[in-house]
Design an enzyme around this catalytic site. Structure first.
Site, PDB file in Angstrom:
ATOM      1  N   CYS A 112       0.895  -1.183   0.111  1.00 11.53           N
ATOM      2  CA  CYS A 112       0.060   0.022   0.031  1.00 11.53           C
ATOM      3  C   CYS A 112       1.093   1.189  -0.052  1.00 11.53           C
ATOM      4  O   CYS A 112       2.095   1.257   0.544  1.00 11.53           O
ATOM      5  CB  CYS A 112      -1.033   0.108   1.222  1.00 11.53           C
ATOM      6  SG  CYS A 112      -1.883   1.328   1.397  1.00 11.53           S
TER       7      CYS A 112
ATOM      8  N   HIS B  16       5.319   5.099   2.664  1.00  8.69           N
ATOM      9  CA  HIS B  16       5.348   6.483   3.665  1.00  8.69           C
ATOM     10  C   HIS B  16       6.192   5.558   4.650  1.00  8.69           C
ATOM     11  O   HIS B  16       7.366   6.542   5.113  1.00  8.69           O
ATOM     12  CB  HIS B  16       4.147   6.977   4.219  1.00  8.69           C
ATOM     13  CG  HIS B  16       3.327   7.564   3.031  1.00  8.69           C
ATOM     14  ND1 HIS B  16       3.817   8.920   2.646  1.00  8.69           N
ATOM     15  CD2 HIS B  16       2.401   7.413   2.491  1.00  8.69           C
ATOM     16  CE1 HIS B  16       2.916   9.242   1.806  1.00  8.69           C
ATOM     17  NE2 HIS B  16       1.962   8.363   1.798  1.00  8.69           N
TER      18      HIS B  16
ATOM     19  N   LEU C 219      -5.281  11.822   0.447  1.00  5.37           N
ATOM     20  CA  LEU C 219      -5.007  12.458   1.614  1.00  5.37           C
ATOM     21  C   LEU C 219      -3.888  13.617   1.438  1.00  5.37           C
ATOM     22  O   LEU C 219      -2.788  13.255   1.125  1.00  5.37           O
ATOM     23  CB  LEU C 219      -4.439  11.517   2.786  1.00  5.37           C
ATOM     24  CG  LEU C 219      -5.224  10.409   3.148  1.00  5.37           C
ATOM     25  CD1 LEU C 219      -4.476   9.457   4.137  1.00  5.37           C
ATOM     26  CD2 LEU C 219      -6.396  11.177   4.166  1.00  5.37           C
TER      27      LEU C 219
ATOM     28  N   THR D 103       0.578   3.483   2.057  1.00  2.52           N
ATOM     29  CA  THR D 103       1.009   3.841   3.500  1.00  2.52           C
ATOM     30  C   THR D 103       2.383   2.886   3.815  1.00  2.52           C
ATOM     31  O   THR D 103       3.053   3.524   4.429  1.00  2.52           O
ATOM     32  CB  THR D 103      -0.167   3.259   4.211  1.00  2.52           C
ATOM     33  OG1 THR D 103      -1.346   3.945   4.225  1.00  2.52           O
ATOM     34  CG2 THR D 103       0.065   3.602   5.853  1.00  2.52           C
TER      35      THR D 103
END
Length: 343
Positions: free
Chosen positions: A38, A43, A264, A40
């Site tokens: 993902c 990150h 986001l 995420t």
């Protein structure tokens, strides 16, 4: 067992040996077969500002997965060893006002696997029994592993009826691409993809977009006005989080239309509220995760019926030890969705 670990507060990840998870009386132990990488996870790999303020190493990453149940806690019912499953990765308290009124997806005490507790980039993962989703045999392992991000797209697109409507998707990362396919099979009259990356626009077409527009060339708002008789899109799904993507979402939506915000932004986004939202009478909805468990049931039915093909979005399939290749491909924009195999 082998697991992809964020071992320290610094950039990078490592494949390490870690202890097998222990399960509590209301949990199940799952042998992971497939796991999806993902944004995420990228990150956390980069160790950016968000990660530094959210993640506490050491931590096993991964929240998109499927596998086979190998052990159940003594209080678990209706789940047995050998069951083929996925799971909702948001673990909620179950007793607050939100959980008690059908709004568990916004529970203030949510913990997310692979972020707040050890996740599924491992040979085994422990999950509360309440979060388990059984997978029909008609759904492939690769597709079942993507239920988490696919659920975000289902939640975004199907928040209101899209049948016969013009749906615009801003940002064609994996979830945006899923959203295009969902809008088509849910009966949208026209699906418009807005994406600067040429390869992603090609994938958007394969997922069913009628029109694939490049926002970098300018004139997207005029193009959509022309495609819609001057009215704009009925529903706009903002999936990019880019400031101009957010602003554009409000501008291309018709008066009285619906804007769903999933992307986001990294920073505060300035929007002309009076001109672009209030005076247009827009319905704006912030999308958080998946509705528990309506979204899971919807997407399971769609996939089991063969209504939605996810294969165009899965651009890379790699064994777990080659996870860095997948991360590099996602960073470069070469990959859409990367699925890791653990069997």
């Amino acid at each position: 067992m082998k697991a992809i670990l964020k071992s320290e507060a610094a950039p990078g990840l490592a494949l390490r040996d870690v202890p097998l998870p222990e399960i509590r009386s209301s949990e199940v132990l799952i042998k992971v077969r497939r796991a999806g990488i993902c944004g995420t996870d990228l990150h956390i790999h980069q160790w950016d500002h968000w990660s530094r303020n959210r993640v506490n190493p050491p931590l096993v990453l991964g929240h998109e997965f499927m596998g086979e149940v190998v052990e159940t806690g003594r209080l678990v019912q209706n789940i047995e060893a050998g069951d083929r499953v996925s799971a909702e990765g948001h673990i909620v308290c179950g007793h607050c006002e939100f959980c008690g009124t059908g709004q568990s997806h916004v529970c203030r005490d949510t913990q997310i696997i692979g972020i707040d507790r050890d996740g599924a980039f491992a040979e085994y993962v422990s999950i509360p029994a309440a979060n388990i989703i059984h997978i029909p045999d008609s759904i492939s392992d690769d597709h079942a592993a993507l239920f988490d991000p696919l659920g975000n797209a289902f939640h975004t697109v199907l928040h209101t009826d899209v049948a016969g409507k013009v749906v615009a998707v801003v940002g064609c990362g994996p979830i945006g691409l899923f959203a295009i396919g969902i809008a088509r099979v849910a009966g949208a009259a026209r699906v418009i993809a807005i994406e600067p990356h040429e390869g992603r626009r090609e994938l958007a077409g394969r997922m069913g977009a009628h029109d694939c527009l490049d926002p970098l060339g300018g004139g997207v708002e005029d193009e959509i006005a022309e495609l819609t008789g001057g009215y704009g899109a009925h529903v706009v799904c903002e999936m990019s989080g880019h400031p101009e993507g957010v602003r554009s979402a409000f501008r291309i939506c018709r008066n009285g239309g619906h804007v769903r915000l999933l992307g986001l932004p990294k920073h505060t986004v300035e929007v002309n509220l009076a001109r672009d939202i209030i005076f247009k009478g827009l319905h704006v909805y912030g999308v958080v995760g998946r509705l528990m468990y309506r979204t899971w049931i919807e997407m399971r039915h769609f996939l089991a019926a063969g209504r939605l093909d996810l294969d165009p979005v899965i651009t890379h399939r790699l064994p777990l030890p080659r996870f860095e290749e997948g991360i590099d491909a996602m960073h470069s924009g070469e990959a859409a969705k990367v699925v890791l195999a653990l069997d």
